[in-house]
Design a protein around this motif. Structure first.
Motif, PDB file in Angstrom:
ATOM      1  N   LEU A 132       0.835  -1.212   0.000  1.00 37.55           N
ATOM      2  CA  LEU A 132       0.000   0.000   0.000  1.00 37.55           C
ATOM      3  C   LEU A 132       0.862   1.251   0.000  1.00 37.55           C
ATOM      4  O   LEU A 132       0.568   2.229  -0.699  1.00 37.55           O
ATOM      5  CB  LEU A 132      -0.930  -0.006   1.215  1.00 37.55           C
ATOM      6  CG  LEU A 132      -2.096  -0.999   1.154  1.00 37.55           C
ATOM      7  CD1 LEU A 132      -2.858  -0.992   2.475  1.00 37.55           C
ATOM      8  CD2 LEU A 132      -3.045  -0.643   0.004  1.00 37.55           C
ATOM      9  N   THR A 171       2.449   1.734  -3.469  1.00 40.43           N
ATOM     10  CA  THR A 171       1.435   2.207  -4.418  1.00 40.43           C
ATOM     11  C   THR A 171       1.087   3.678  -4.171  1.00 40.43           C
ATOM     12  O   THR A 171       0.986   4.471  -5.112  1.00 40.43           O
ATOM     13  CB  THR A 171       0.161   1.352  -4.287  1.00 40.43           C
ATOM     14  OG1 THR A 171       0.487  -0.013  -4.525  1.00 40.43           O
ATOM     15  CG2 THR A 171      -0.897   1.804  -5.282  1.00 40.43           C
ATOM     16  N   ALA A 172       0.915   4.037  -2.893  1.00 36.73           N
ATOM     17  CA  ALA A 172       0.534   5.413  -2.556  1.00 36.73           C
ATOM     18  C   ALA A 172       1.618   6.403  -2.960  1.00 36.73           C
ATOM     19  O   ALA A 172       1.338   7.445  -3.564  1.00 36.73           O
ATOM     20  CB  ALA A 172       0.243   5.519  -1.062  1.00 36.73           C
TER      21      ALA A 172
END
Length: 239
Positions: free
Chosen positions: A25, A28-29
């Motif tokens: 996560l 990706t962020a």
């Protein structure tokens, strides 16, 4: 990465499973944020094409913008977005800019017209040979021009392109006129053994074109004709 996690059997260890999800996560962020910033704020990534296009717009705005419909057509390669960007900028400024009807799907049918319903036709190009060779006896006016060459170099290249274009046509090779904007003109002329064409002039043209390509700049032109007398030239406004 998630496939590797499962293959290793880490998914059976709760802490490791949550840690892996958290890392994915975060990656990706951060990746998305970096790309979003790049798209939203492009001031630090503007290159020669954007700068050249802005200079053209500035020149057009230095004179009264047209109030009657104008038909814009792109000459040569249209993938650089020069003609398309010009339509966008003129539309933003309230100019009744139009494109040919086959491009309605891209620009909106409300922005289409034919020559019978416009006052002027503007030919837009990022390829310098068009400025050198376009007919000027039909009421043509150069509304904007930018070049990555010095004024002296640009005059020399214009003169050379006109001379070599005449030589190519006399030699029965008008198909090679498009190569007047290529850094490989000398190679093409020599390989095809085109008689009557000055190899030194072809080399000089190639050198100028190589310089433009290396800098990423263009010899961009906007030429306006009265709609009634504008020549029919091979144009494009799509990608």
């Amino acid at each position: 990465a998630w496939a590797v996690v499962n293959w290793l059997g880490v998914d059976r260890i709760p802490v490791a499973r949550y840690a892996c999800v958290g890392v994915l996560l975060l990656v990706t962020a951060f990746g998305f944020a970096a790309r979003a910033r790049e798209v939203i704020d492009r001031r630090h990534t503007f290159g020669a094409p954007e700068t050249d296009a802005q200079r053209l717009v500035d020149q057009l705005e230095s004179r009264p913008l047209p109030r009657k419909p104008v038909l814009v057509r792109g000459l040569g390669t249209s993938t650089n977005g020069l003609a398309q960007g010009l339509v966008d900028e003129l539309d933003r400024r309230g100019v009744p800019v139009r494109v040919d009807k086959q491009y309605g799907f891209q620009y909106g049918d409300q922005r289409t017209a034919d020559r019978a319903h416009v006052a002027q036709i503007w030919y837009v190009t990022g390829e310098g040979r068009w400025r050198s060779l376009l007919p000027r006896d039909s009421g043509a006016r150069v509304l904007g021009y930018v070049s990555g060459l010095s004024a002296r170099e640009d005059r020399e290249l214009t003169s050379l392109q006109r001379a070599v274009a005449a030589q190519l046509r006399a030699a029965g090779r008008p198909d090679l006129v498009d190569d007047l904007d290529s850094a490989f003109l000398r190679i093409v002329v020599e390989k095809d053994r085109v008689r009557g064409v000055s190899l030194s002039d072809a080399q000089r043209i190639s050198d100028f074109n190589e310089k433009l390509a290396r800098d990423g700049s263009c010899r961009c032109t906007v030429i306006a004709y009265p709609a009634a007398t504008a020549p029919e030239l091979p144009y494009s406004m799509g990608f």
